[in-house]
Design a protein around this motif. Structure first.
Motif, PDB file in Angstrom:
ATOM      1  N   ALA A  28      41.664  40.854  44.377  1.00 59.15           N
ATOM      2  CA  ALA A  28      42.874  40.054  44.921  1.00 59.15           C
ATOM      3  C   ALA A  28      43.790  39.961  43.574  1.00 59.15           C
ATOM      4  O   ALA A  28      45.034  39.731  44.137  1.00 59.15           O
ATOM      5  N   ASN A  29      43.484  40.042  42.384  1.00 58.29           N
ATOM      6  CA  ASN A  29      44.203  39.744  41.147  1.00 58.29           C
ATOM      7  C   ASN A  29      43.731  40.488  40.038  1.00 58.29           C
ATOM      8  O   ASN A  29      42.461  41.036  40.294  1.00 58.29           O
ATOM      9  N   ARG A  30      44.679  40.187  39.133  1.00 58.34           N
ATOM     10  CA  ARG A  30      43.880  40.948  37.867  1.00 58.34           C
ATOM     11  C   ARG A  30      42.668  40.331  37.295  1.00 58.34           C
ATOM     12  O   ARG A  30      41.800  40.997  36.706  1.00 58.34           O
ATOM     13  N   THR A  31      42.286  38.963  37.474  1.00 57.44           N
ATOM     14  CA  THR A  31      41.140  38.361  36.893  1.00 57.44           C
ATOM     15  C   THR A  31      39.863  38.916  37.678  1.00 57.44           C
ATOM     16  O   THR A  31      38.974  39.138  37.008  1.00 57.44           O
ATOM     17  N   GLU A  32      40.255  39.100  39.023  1.00 61.16           N
ATOM     18  CA  GLU A  32      39.102  39.451  39.585  1.00 61.16           C
ATOM     19  C   GLU A  32      39.018  40.995  39.524  1.00 61.16           C
ATOM     20  O   GLU A  32      37.769  41.347  39.389  1.00 61.16           O
ATOM     21  N   LEU A  33      39.999  41.664  39.210  1.00 57.91           N
ATOM     22  CA  LEU A  33      39.817  43.208  38.790  1.00 57.91           C
ATOM     23  C   LEU A  33      39.061  43.324  37.482  1.00 57.91           C
ATOM     24  O   LEU A  33      38.057  44.097  37.371  1.00 57.91           O
ATOM     25  N   VAL A  34      39.301  42.323  36.610  1.00 54.52           N
ATOM     26  CA  VAL A  34      38.506  42.519  35.260  1.00 54.52           C
ATOM     27  C   VAL A  34      37.057  42.064  35.515  1.00 54.52           C
ATOM     28  O   VAL A  34      36.119  42.741  35.149  1.00 54.52           O
ATOM     29  N   ALA A  35      36.717  40.907  36.370  1.00 52.80           N
ATOM     30  CA  ALA A  35      35.410  40.529  36.571  1.00 52.80           C
ATOM     31  C   ALA A  35      34.800  41.737  37.388  1.00 52.80           C
ATOM     32  O   ALA A  35      33.496  41.937  36.967  1.00 52.80           O
ATOM     33  N   ARG A  36      35.290  42.634  38.360  1.00 54.92           N
ATOM     34  CA  ARG A  36      34.595  43.548  38.798  1.00 54.92           C
ATOM     35  C   ARG A  36      34.304  44.651  37.943  1.00 54.92           C
ATOM     36  O   ARG A  36      33.371  45.272  38.197  1.00 54.92           O
ATOM     37  N   ALA A  37      35.244  45.018  36.974  1.00 55.90           N
ATOM     38  CA  ALA A  37      34.876  45.804  36.126  1.00 55.90           C
ATOM     39  C   ALA A  37      33.646  45.518  35.226  1.00 55.90           C
ATOM     40  O   ALA A  37      32.807  46.719  35.060  1.00 55.90           O
TER      41      ALA A  37
END
Length: 211
Positions: A183-192
């Motif tokens: 949903a956002n960049r914070t979640e994107l980094v967490a998924r990474a």
């Protein structure tokens, strides 16, 4: 007077019939975003009937991608600005994959002084790709951008360090967000990190071996 009242009722019934037949998901909300009226297309996106949507908060049905968008709209409405407002949202229809799109809200009222209602239309843009069961592999450039983001880099900073334009960095981030349903960049980094794309326990953030 009676004739005028009957005429008003007739036109209201015609408007409601047209409202129900519109294929685009549409709802009328109060200024706080509470659903007053919804058409069948909007109800179908939520897996329910129009009557059951009444009284629901539209932002509970559709999750905003960025809370700052909602804050800006709320402030504009308090100031009685009358523009069209757009909010990027995601939601999960019953029995289907998560979708993403835009809610477009137009303030409507009889006079400028009246507190406006909101005519809300949903524009469906697509569906999220399901997450892979195995750790996702990404292109080396994507992994590098993710590492820079994890280290706190802005889009402009990531662009300078990778030799891309800001639009190029944004393009990669949008593709990753769609692929992983972030949903956002914070979640994107967490998924990474969760998918093994970035090496845990290392600073500055570094792509995992092989990425």
């Amino acid at each position: 007077m009676e004739a005028a009242r009957q005429e008003a009722v007739l036109w209201r019934n015609r408007a409601l019939t047209l409202f129900d037949r519109v294929a685009v998901p549409v709802a009328v909300c109060d200024v706080h975003g509470v659903v007053v009226l919804a058409n069948p297309a909007m109800a179908a996106e939520c897996g329910t009937t129009p009557g059951r949507l009444r009284g629901r908060d539209v932002l509970e049905l559709f999750t905003p991608q960025e809370s700052t968008q909602v804050d800006r709209i709320a402030q504009a409405l308090r100031l009685r600005h009358r523009s069209r407002y757009q909010v990027s949202v995601r939601w999960r229809p019953p029995g289907g994959p998560e979708r993403y799109g835009e809610l477009m809200a137009d303030p409507v009222s009889d006079t400028v002084e009246d507190t406006p209602a909101l005519l809300v239309m949903l524009r469906v843009l697509g569906e999220r790709e399901p997450l892979a069961e195995e750790p996702a592999r990404v292109a080396p450039m994507e992994a590098r951008i993710l590492a820079l983001l994890a280290g706190g880099a802005t889009t402009a900073q990531a662009a300078r360090k990778t030799g891309l334009t800001a639009d190029g960095v944004t393009y990669h981030l949008r593709r990753l967000s769609a692929r992983w349903g972030a949903a956002n960049r914070t979640e994107l980094v967490a998924r990474a990190y969760a998918l093994g794309v970035l090496t845990p326990g290392v600073w500055p953030p570094t792509p995992a071996a092989g990425e």
